[in-house]
Write an enzyme that holds these catalytic residues in place. Structure first.
Site, mmCIF file in Angstrom:
data_model
loop_
_atom_site.group_PDB
_atom_site.id
_atom_site.type_symbol
_atom_site.label_atom_id
_atom_site.label_comp_id
_atom_site.label_asym_id
_atom_site.label_seq_id
_atom_site.Cartn_x
_atom_site.Cartn_y
_atom_site.Cartn_z
ATOM 1 N N LYS A 118 0.830 -1.218 0.000
ATOM 2 C CA LYS A 118 0.000 0.000 0.000
ATOM 3 C C LYS A 118 0.863 1.267 0.000
ATOM 4 O O LYS A 118 0.567 2.227 -0.709
ATOM 5 C CB LYS A 118 -0.942 -0.009 1.197
ATOM 6 C CG LYS A 118 -2.062 -1.042 1.067
ATOM 7 C CD LYS A 118 -3.014 -0.985 2.259
ATOM 8 C CE LYS A 118 -4.338 -1.637 1.905
ATOM 9 N NZ LYS A 118 -5.369 -1.431 2.944
ATOM 10 N N ASP A 128 -10.842 2.595 1.471
ATOM 11 C CA ASP A 128 -11.197 1.944 2.744
ATOM 12 C C ASP A 128 -12.123 2.811 3.599
ATOM 13 O O ASP A 128 -13.171 2.354 4.053
ATOM 14 C CB ASP A 128 -9.927 1.603 3.537
ATOM 15 C CG ASP A 128 -9.263 0.329 3.043
ATOM 16 O OD1 ASP A 128 -9.971 -0.553 2.514
ATOM 17 O OD2 ASP A 128 -8.030 0.210 3.193
HETATM 18 P P1 NAP Z 1 -2.425 -2.666 12.011
HETATM 19 O O1 NAP Z 1 -1.998 -1.564 11.102
HETATM 20 O O2 NAP Z 1 -1.468 -3.747 12.348
HETATM 21 O O3 NAP Z 1 -2.930 -1.975 13.388
HETATM 22 C C1 NAP Z 1 -3.323 -2.772 14.480
HETATM 23 C C2 NAP Z 1 -3.929 -1.893 15.562
HETATM 24 O O4 NAP Z 1 -4.443 -2.756 16.590
HETATM 25 C C3 NAP Z 1 -2.924 -0.963 16.251
HETATM 26 O O5 NAP Z 1 -3.589 0.223 16.630
HETATM 27 C C4 NAP Z 1 -2.524 -1.774 17.492
HETATM 28 O O6 NAP Z 1 -2.128 -0.971 18.564
HETATM 29 C C5 NAP Z 1 -3.841 -2.420 17.830
HETATM 30 N N1 NAP Z 1 -3.687 -3.658 18.612
HETATM 31 C C6 NAP Z 1 -3.215 -4.848 18.174
HETATM 32 N N2 NAP Z 1 -3.240 -5.758 19.157
HETATM 33 C C7 NAP Z 1 -3.714 -5.117 20.266
HETATM 34 C C8 NAP Z 1 -3.955 -5.513 21.597
HETATM 35 N N3 NAP Z 1 -3.713 -6.768 22.023
HETATM 36 N N4 NAP Z 1 -4.470 -4.596 22.452
HETATM 37 C C9 NAP Z 1 -4.719 -3.332 22.051
HETATM 38 N N5 NAP Z 1 -4.490 -2.889 20.794
HETATM 39 C C10 NAP Z 1 -4.008 -3.776 19.904
HETATM 40 O O7 NAP Z 1 -3.708 -3.405 11.427
HETATM 41 P P2 NAP Z 1 -4.827 -2.815 10.468
HETATM 42 O O8 NAP Z 1 -4.469 -3.094 9.061
HETATM 43 O O9 NAP Z 1 -5.124 -1.421 10.882
HETATM 44 O O10 NAP Z 1 -6.082 -3.775 10.798
HETATM 45 C C11 NAP Z 1 -6.735 -3.724 12.068
HETATM 46 C C12 NAP Z 1 -7.963 -4.653 12.015
HETATM 47 O O11 NAP Z 1 -8.906 -4.141 11.086
HETATM 48 C C13 NAP Z 1 -7.636 -6.080 11.564
HETATM 49 O O12 NAP Z 1 -8.379 -6.973 12.353
HETATM 50 C C14 NAP Z 1 -8.098 -6.110 10.128
HETATM 51 O O13 NAP Z 1 -8.542 -7.397 9.739
HETATM 52 C C15 NAP Z 1 -9.284 -5.159 10.174
HETATM 53 N N6 NAP Z 1 -9.533 -4.518 8.888
HETATM 54 C C16 NAP Z 1 -10.783 -4.606 8.369
HETATM 55 C C17 NAP Z 1 -11.085 -3.988 7.184
HETATM 56 C C18 NAP Z 1 -12.476 -4.089 6.635
HETATM 57 O O14 NAP Z 1 -12.684 -3.776 5.460
HETATM 58 N N7 NAP Z 1 -13.446 -4.472 7.430
HETATM 59 C C19 NAP Z 1 -10.105 -3.274 6.486
HETATM 60 C C20 NAP Z 1 -8.818 -3.188 7.042
HETATM 61 C C21 NAP Z 1 -8.542 -3.820 8.244
HETATM 62 P P3 NAP Z 1 -0.573 -0.519 18.747
HETATM 63 O O15 NAP Z 1 -0.399 0.722 17.914
HETATM 64 O O16 NAP Z 1 -0.472 -0.244 20.216
HETATM 65 O O17 NAP Z 1 0.271 -1.665 18.304
#
Ligand code: NAP
Length: 273
Positions: free
Chosen positions: A70, A104
């Site tokens: 991305k 998104d």
């Molecule tokens: P990412 O960039 O890796 O970000 C993960 C986020 O979750 C960070 O803010 C992280 O906090 C937090 N986190 C992870 N584990 C945690 C825990 N145990 N306790 C508290 N906070 C925690 O991931 P992403 O791409 O943003 O995706 C996040 C979620 O959204 C995923 O489950 C993904 O499948 C979903 N998603 C869905 C869509 C959709 O279309 N529905 C699109 C994109 C993503 P820190 O900064 O403290 O590490």
């Protein structure tokens, strides 16, 4: 079955084999009677630029872009305002000058509008998380006139995300919110936090809309808890489908068959178990 005239698109990133995009887009191409198809190519960050050049040479029409490409492809394409704000693309329309977009955040707003009639202007929104998904949602909500509070485990990431038009807050802000979005991966199947909640559900109220961007499982612990508290619970599949629908319209100039795309994604997720 592909013909000599089939238009090729691809989802690119790594890892890629579990991507739902070919399922969603191929269902949409078939329903719309378009001789288009999507395949998945596993492409790491290093090979991203070569993949784009190769696609131009081959006449591949478009890429749906996932991690880690991305940010890699963003500087190589002419970015839409949404993509430029975030510095990342989730969609590329390939031509002599490739163009990039990021659908998104708009996909989530579409899902909220269509599924529960939520209009963000002047609404108080709390976004849990500050990763890629959170950043796209924060920018879209702020751009639509909502007031947005970011809550994240790591403060540095929260402050960086808040620069997109939000302020940094705490879980205490959930009590006063009209919309609560879980954009963390807490609750996602196959992770250490599977089965967990991103907040104490006692903070949720029946007049709130609660969105979980996690779509695997389809019914997450947060959605269950929000439902029990009488809140309007919205799963992540809507955003997934609507962001794809925006890509589909942009690439083909044809309206997207949303229901068919949603059914295809749902069937694939349920089959996966
Ligand atoms: P990412 O960039 O890796 O970000 C993960 C986020 O979750 C960070 O803010 C992280 O906090 C937090 N986190 C992870 N584990 C945690 C825990 N145990 N306790 C508290 N906070 C925690 O991931 P992403 O791409 O943003 O995706 C996040 C979620 O959204 C995923 O489950 C993904 O499948 C979903 N998603 C869905 C869509 C959709 O279309 N529905 C699109 C994109 C993503 P820190 O900064 O403290 O590490």
């Amino acid at each position: 079955v592909p013909s000599g005239a089939t238009q090729l698109t691809a989802v690119v990133g790594a890892p890629i084999r579990h991507s739902l995009s070919p399922t969603i887009f191929n269902a949409a191409f078939a329903e719309s009677g378009l001789d288009w198809t999507m395949v998945a190519f596993e492409v790491d960050a290093e090979r991203g630029p070569a993949a784009l050049a190769g696609a131009q040479a081959l006449g591949i029409r478009a890429f749906s872009v996932t991690m880690p490409l991305k940010a890699v492809l963003a500087p190589l394409v002419a970015m839409s305002p949404a993509a430029a704000t975030l510095g990342v693309v989730n969609s590329v329309r390939i031509g002599p000058t490739p163009e990039g977009d990021n659908t998104d955040g708009a996909g989530l707003l579409d899902a909220l509008a269509v599924d529960v009639g939520f209009v963000p202007a002047d609404q108080r929104c709390v976004v849990l998380g500050a990763g890629g998904a959170a950043r796209s949602v924060i920018a879209a909500l702020a751009g639509a006139g909502a007031s947005v509070v970011v809550v994240n485990r790591t403060p540095e990431a929260a402050h960086a995300a808040a620069a997109l038009g939000a302020t940094v807050g705490t879980v205490a802000d959930v009590a006063g919110a009209d919309l609560v979005v879980n954009a963390t991966s807490v609750g996602m199947a196959g992770t250490a936090a599977a089965g967990s909640l991103p907040l104490d559900p006692a903070a949720l109220r029946k007049d709130q809309v609660v969105v979980d961007l996690v779509y695997n499982p389809i019914r997450t612990p947060l959605l269950e808890a929000a439902g029990e508290r009488g809140a309007t619970a919205v799963g992540g599949l809507g955003m997934l489908v609507h962001q794809a629908a925006r890509q589909f319209r942009w690439w083909t100039g044809t309206d997207a068959p949303i229901a068919v795309m949603r059914d295809a994604a749902m069937a694939r997720l349920q089959h996966r178990g």
